[in-house]
Write a protein that holds these residues in place. Structure first.
Motif, PDB file in Angstrom:
ATOM      1  N   GLN A  27       5.439   6.255 -11.650  1.00 42.37           N
ATOM      2  CA  GLN A  27       4.453   6.704 -10.941  1.00 42.37           C
ATOM      3  C   GLN A  27       4.196   6.127  -9.425  1.00 42.37           C
ATOM      4  OE1 GLN A  27       1.533   5.068 -13.816  1.00 42.37           O
ATOM      5  NE2 GLN A  27       0.919   7.319 -14.358  1.00 42.37           N
ATOM      6  N   GLN A  28       4.759   4.804  -9.172  1.00 39.60           N
ATOM      7  CA  GLN A  28       4.612   4.256  -7.895  1.00 39.60           C
ATOM      8  C   GLN A  28       5.896   5.139  -7.002  1.00 39.60           C
ATOM      9  OE1 GLN A  28       5.387   0.024  -8.672  1.00 39.60           O
ATOM     10  NE2 GLN A  28       3.133  -0.287  -8.967  1.00 39.60           N
ATOM     11  N   LEU A  29       6.838   5.439  -7.679  1.00 39.76           N
ATOM     12  CA  LEU A  29       7.970   6.007  -7.103  1.00 39.76           C
ATOM     13  C   LEU A  29       7.583   7.381  -6.466  1.00 39.76           C
ATOM     14  CD1 LEU A  29      11.106   5.012  -8.790  1.00 39.76           C
ATOM     15  CD2 LEU A  29      10.657   4.333  -6.695  1.00 39.76           C
ATOM     16  N   GLU A  30       6.741   8.058  -7.513  1.00 38.80           N
ATOM     17  CA  GLU A  30       6.323   9.485  -7.075  1.00 38.80           C
ATOM     18  C   GLU A  30       5.420   9.597  -5.791  1.00 38.80           C
ATOM     19  OE1 GLU A  30       7.073  12.436  -8.103  1.00 38.80           O
ATOM     20  OE2 GLU A  30       8.933  11.490  -8.929  1.00 38.80           O
ATOM     21  N   ILE A  31       4.365   8.500  -6.088  1.00 37.65           N
ATOM     22  CA  ILE A  31       3.436   8.265  -4.833  1.00 37.65           C
ATOM     23  C   ILE A  31       4.066   8.012  -3.598  1.00 37.65           C
ATOM     24  CG2 ILE A  31       1.594   7.116  -3.997  1.00 37.65           C
ATOM     25  CD1 ILE A  31       0.434   7.244  -6.915  1.00 37.65           C
ATOM     26  N   GLY A  32       5.093   7.190  -3.726  1.00 42.36           N
ATOM     27  CA  GLY A  32       6.048   6.631  -2.469  1.00 42.36           C
ATOM     28  C   GLY A  32       6.593   7.829  -1.965  1.00 42.36           C
ATOM     29  N   GLN A  89      -2.811   1.700   2.314  1.00 43.45           N
ATOM     30  CA  GLN A  89      -3.231   2.800   1.401  1.00 43.45           C
ATOM     31  C   GLN A  89      -2.278   2.879   0.340  1.00 43.45           C
ATOM     32  OE1 GLN A  89      -3.365   6.376   3.840  1.00 43.45           O
ATOM     33  NE2 GLN A  89      -4.456   5.469   5.537  1.00 43.45           N
ATOM     34  N   TYR A  90      -0.792   2.701   0.447  1.00 41.61           N
ATOM     35  CA  TYR A  90       0.022   2.860  -0.507  1.00 41.61           C
ATOM     36  C   TYR A  90      -0.091   1.737  -1.481  1.00 41.61           C
ATOM     37  CZ  TYR A  90       4.613   3.270  -2.770  1.00 41.61           C
ATOM     38  OH  TYR A  90       5.572   3.220  -3.572  1.00 41.61           O
ATOM     39  N   TYR A  91      -0.496   0.658  -1.092  1.00 41.42           N
ATOM     40  CA  TYR A  91      -0.550  -0.311  -1.829  1.00 41.42           C
ATOM     41  C   TYR A  91      -1.867  -0.356  -2.834  1.00 41.42           C
ATOM     42  CZ  TYR A  91      -0.694  -5.407  -3.479  1.00 41.42           C
ATOM     43  OH  TYR A  91      -0.813  -6.660  -4.468  1.00 41.42           O
ATOM     44  N   ALA A  92      -3.047   0.115  -2.322  1.00 43.46           N
ATOM     45  CA  ALA A  92      -4.050   0.546  -3.072  1.00 43.46           C
ATOM     46  C   ALA A  92      -3.828   1.681  -4.118  1.00 43.46           C
ATOM     47  CB  ALA A  92      -5.256   0.777  -2.131  1.00 43.46           C
ATOM     48  N   ALA A  93      -3.111   2.566  -3.754  1.00 42.29           N
ATOM     49  CA  ALA A  93      -2.773   3.774  -4.517  1.00 42.29           C
ATOM     50  C   ALA A  93      -2.004   3.662  -5.535  1.00 42.29           C
ATOM     51  CB  ALA A  93      -2.261   4.887  -3.525  1.00 42.29           C
ATOM     52  N   THR A  94      -1.158   2.582  -5.429  1.00 42.22           N
ATOM     53  CA  THR A  94      -0.144   2.420  -6.272  1.00 42.22           C
ATOM     54  C   THR A  94      -0.568   1.306  -7.426  1.00 42.22           C
ATOM     55  OG1 THR A  94       1.200   1.050  -5.029  1.00 42.22           O
ATOM     56  CG2 THR A  94       1.657   3.513  -5.194  1.00 42.22           C
ATOM     57  N   SER A  95      -1.689   0.669  -7.238  1.00 49.53           N
ATOM     58  CA  SER A  95      -2.028  -0.521  -8.192  1.00 49.53           C
ATOM     59  C   SER A  95      -2.243  -0.381  -9.547  1.00 49.53           C
ATOM     60  CB  SER A  95      -3.109  -1.204  -7.359  1.00 49.53           C
ATOM     61  OG  SER A  95      -3.791  -2.232  -8.063  1.00 49.53           O
ATOM     62  N   GLY A  96      -1.603  -0.897 -10.236  1.00 53.25           N
ATOM     63  CA  GLY A  96      -1.765  -0.836 -11.732  1.00 53.25           C
ATOM     64  C   GLY A  96      -0.861   0.608 -12.276  1.00 53.25           C
ATOM     65  N   LEU A  97      -0.217   1.038 -11.373  1.00 56.49           N
ATOM     66  CA  LEU A  97       0.581   2.457 -11.837  1.00 56.49           C
ATOM     67  C   LEU A  97       1.837   1.884 -12.694  1.00 56.49           C
ATOM     68  CD1 LEU A  97      -0.152   4.955  -9.356  1.00 56.49           C
ATOM     69  CD2 LEU A  97      -1.192   4.510 -11.628  1.00 56.49           C
ATOM     70  N   SER A  98       2.563   2.755 -13.268  1.00 57.85           N
ATOM     71  CA  SER A  98       4.152   2.104 -13.517  1.00 57.85           C
ATOM     72  C   SER A  98       5.089   2.270 -12.382  1.00 57.85           C
ATOM     73  CB  SER A  98       4.429   3.281 -14.751  1.00 57.85           C
ATOM     74  OG  SER A  98       4.672   4.755 -14.277  1.00 57.85           O
TER      75      SER A  98
END
Length: 240
Positions: free
Chosen positions: A221-226, A209-218
């Motif tokens: 942004q990936q850190l925030e979602i993480g 889920q995390y891999y898909a949610a952060t695909s293509g993000l800076s």
């Protein structure tokens, strides 16, 4: 459902889907893709199947899609094919269980982009990976998506513009596959799946889920979602 192009085996906590197209090079047809999607759903609902393995037939994993005589087809017919092809890719990439491609042979075109949708991939040593569209005077469109996620621009353009084929060792170096298998690739895939399913499947699902949610993000942004995933994961003790 009675399958014509797909067979399902259930062994060692795995659902094993084998695709046998009625077209040369194990090409994907609309009916064939519908069956694959149905087989995936059957395995998803079966609690015995902790992981999903997909493999091809004879010397081909899959060399892409079969459009027929596209010169006589209207835009709607071509779009119908593209719709189910992208649906297959999307469903495989978002599948809730671990997915493993047992690459039994040559892979190209839409089959190569389909390969990118799996979590893991094992391949026989003699398989070749290519974008053959240029040989038919066409440009790879959807096919190129998977390749660009692996390869440098220079490699992509060489494959797309010159029809360069990658060996299994080159595909391994580019990250298209995880391992090269000298023996039976399906048996090795089941061993791989067994190792994965011995671990925490909820944790593996969160990783997907995390891999898909952060695909293509800076990166930021990936850190925030993480951070959000971390809080949710640790607060919900039932997930892990």
């Amino acid at each position: 459902m009675d399958y014509k192009f797909v067979s399902i085996e259930k062994e060692k906590n795995c659902g094993i889907i084998t695709y046998r197209s009625d077209k040369k090079q194990n090409l994907l047809t609309i009916d064939g893709m519908r069956e694959i999607l149905s087989a995936m759903e059957e395995c998803r609902k079966d609690s015995f199947c902790k992981a999903l393995i997909f493999t091809g037939w004879e010397e081909y994993f899959c060399m892409g899609g079969f459009l027929g005589d596209y010169s006589r087809q209207g835009a709607e017919e071509i779009i119908s094919f593209a719709d189910i092809l992208t649906k297959l890719h999307r469903h495989m990439s978002r599948y809730p269980k671990p997915t493993i491609a047992a690459v039994n042979g040559h892979t190209g075109g839409g089959g190569l982009s389909f390969l990118e949708a799996f979590d893991l991939a094992l391949s026989v040593s003699w398989a070749e990976f290519s974008l053959p569209e240029i040989c038919n005077g066409l440009a790879p469109m959807i096919s190129l998506i998977g390749v660009r996620n692996y390869c440098s621009r220079k490699t992509c353009m060489e494959m797309a513009g010159l029809g360069r084929k990658l060996s299994a060792s080159e595909a391994l170096k580019e990250g298209m596959i995880n391992r090269i298998v000298q023996g039976n690739v399906l048996e090795e895939a089941m061993i791989y799946a067994e190792r994965i399913t011995e671990g925490n499947m909820d944790a593996f699902g969160v990783c997907k889920q995390y891999y898909a949610a952060t695909s293509g993000l800076s990166y930021e942004q990936q850190l925030e979602i993480g951070k959000q995933y971390l809080v949710t994961m640790l607060k919900d003790s039932r997930r892990l």
